[in-house]
Design an enzyme around this catalytic site. Structure first.
Site, PDB file in Angstrom:
ATOM      1  N   LYS A  36      16.664 -15.508  17.064  1.00 20.37           N
ATOM      2  CA  LYS A  36      17.525 -16.640  17.363  1.00 20.37           C
ATOM      3  C   LYS A  36      16.934 -17.400  18.528  1.00 20.37           C
ATOM      4  O   LYS A  36      16.541 -16.816  19.518  1.00 20.37           O
ATOM      5  CB  LYS A  36      18.916 -16.153  17.790  1.00 20.37           C
ATOM      6  CG  LYS A  36      19.737 -15.693  16.649  1.00 20.37           C
ATOM      7  CD  LYS A  36      21.086 -15.291  17.167  1.00 20.37           C
ATOM      8  CE  LYS A  36      21.504 -13.982  16.554  1.00 20.37           C
ATOM      9  NZ  LYS A  36      22.424 -13.247  17.361  1.00 20.37           N
TER      10      LYS A  36
ATOM     11  N   ASP B 210      13.876  -9.416  16.633  1.00 22.89           N
ATOM     12  CA  ASP B 210      14.315 -10.655  17.279  1.00 22.89           C
ATOM     13  C   ASP B 210      13.144 -11.432  17.845  1.00 22.89           C
ATOM     14  O   ASP B 210      12.058 -10.907  18.024  1.00 22.89           O
ATOM     15  CB  ASP B 210      15.210 -10.304  18.467  1.00 22.89           C
ATOM     16  CG  ASP B 210      16.650 -10.131  18.061  1.00 22.89           C
ATOM     17  OD1 ASP B 210      16.961 -10.330  16.890  1.00 22.89           O
ATOM     18  OD2 ASP B 210      17.446  -9.799  18.956  1.00 22.89           O
TER      19      ASP B 210
ATOM     20  N   MET C 226      20.184 -16.377  30.131  1.00 19.48           N
ATOM     21  CA  MET C 226      20.392 -17.581  29.317  1.00 19.48           C
ATOM     22  C   MET C 226      20.897 -18.760  30.157  1.00 19.48           C
ATOM     23  O   MET C 226      21.734 -19.533  29.711  1.00 19.48           O
ATOM     24  CB  MET C 226      21.396 -17.291  28.182  1.00 19.48           C
ATOM     25  CG  MET C 226      20.878 -16.253  27.208  1.00 19.48           C
ATOM     26  SD  MET C 226      22.099 -15.697  26.016  1.00 19.48           S
ATOM     27  CE  MET C 226      22.950 -14.412  26.932  1.00 19.48           C
TER      28      MET C 226
END
Ligand code: SAH
Length: 264
Positions: free
Chosen positions: A66, A44, A179
């Site tokens: 991502k 990742d 996030m």
């Protein structure tokens, strides 16, 4: 034994491994051992280069990272890729930032593996909340300030966060938001709306546990503007609660204070 949905030999193996929050010294011994021996690595965006450097030069590396709004490989494709690689008899390390089961979609990946009869193991990692708080000098459950600690995702859906605001806006509790940078103003506003005072302590930490770590401590009222002015670079973690005040006395990790002031 569960029946496999589609036939075919599942001779390979997938290790779903947590890479920790950034500092390579925070890898587990098991993660390090697996990385050094792997045949294929599927990794990742959140995995740091010094951790990737442990993988043998001969191993195949597949980037599945991502970024916000830019999904390099859709999740279903990643799930299928892992099945395909294992079916080809490969030993796969699926490496994820932090801990694979903490806001990492690791559960979905192993679900597909189980459905397809692919053997797997899960290696936990130090999740951002735990690693970043330690390096920022913020003891998440210091008994003078918090009885509980909640981890939530601040990912915006349709410009809003669908969170249990009354449950989050509690005193004697620490809230860690993953996030959350993009929705920081919304988050602070909602917590105030649901009863936390304007001067309730809140912090944001950029790239915790790395040489680019930077901590900004403020209050629910002031954090959004301060964070915007600081031009922080992802990943960032938000911590809300009285424990944030301990940073001033307990910080130990040397931070590059100017890191966020410069354009990348
Ligand atoms: N599985 C990961 C989390 C993935 S979600 C884990 O257990 O840590 C990605 C979010 O994690 C980022 O948006 C950020 O909020 C947080 N994060 C991960 N690494 C971080 C770091 N080094 N510093 C600050 N936040 C981090």
């Amino acid at each position: 034994m569960t029946e496999t949905t589609s036939p075919g030999p599942a001779v390979g193996m997938v290790f779903l491994v947590g890479a920790g929050p950034g500092d390579p010294d925070l890898l587990t011994l098991k993660a390090e051992r697996l990385l050094k021996a792997t045949d294929v690595l599927v990794y990742d965006q959140l995995v740091s280069p010094s951790i990737l450097a442990l993988v043998p030069a001969t191993a195949e590396r597949i980037y599945a990272g991502k970024e916000r709004g830019n999904h390099t490989i859709p999740q279903e494709k990643i799930n299928d890729l892992l099945v395909r690689l294992a079916r080809a008899g490969r030993t796969v390390v699926r490496l994820k930032g932090g801990d694979p089961y903490t806001f990492g979609r690791g559960g979905e990946e192993v679900h597909t593996l189980r459905e397809n009869g692919v053997p797997f193991e899960v290696v936990p990692g130090i999740t951002a909340a735990v690693g970043v708080a330690a390096y920022a000098g913020i003891p998440l459950t210091h008994r003078d300030h918090a009885q509980a600690c909640v981890f939530v995702t601040g990912h915006l859906k349709d410009g809003t966060m669908n969170l249990d605001w009354p449950g989050l806006a509690r005193k004697r509790q620490t809230v860690v938001i993953y996030m959350g940078l993009h929705g920081l103003s919304h988050l602070c506003e909602k917590l105030r709306e649901h009863g936390l005072p304007d001067d309730w302590p809140a912090a944001i930490v950029q790239q915790g546990t790395t040489p680019r770590q930077r901590t900004i401590t403020a209050t629910l009222a002031t954090l959004p503007d301060l964070a915007a002015a600081a031009k922080l670079r992802p990943p960032t973690l938000i911590i809300v609660g009285k424990v944030v005040t301990l940073h001033e006395r307990l910080a130990w990790f040397v931070e590059q204070v100017t890191a966020g002031d410069k354009e990348p």
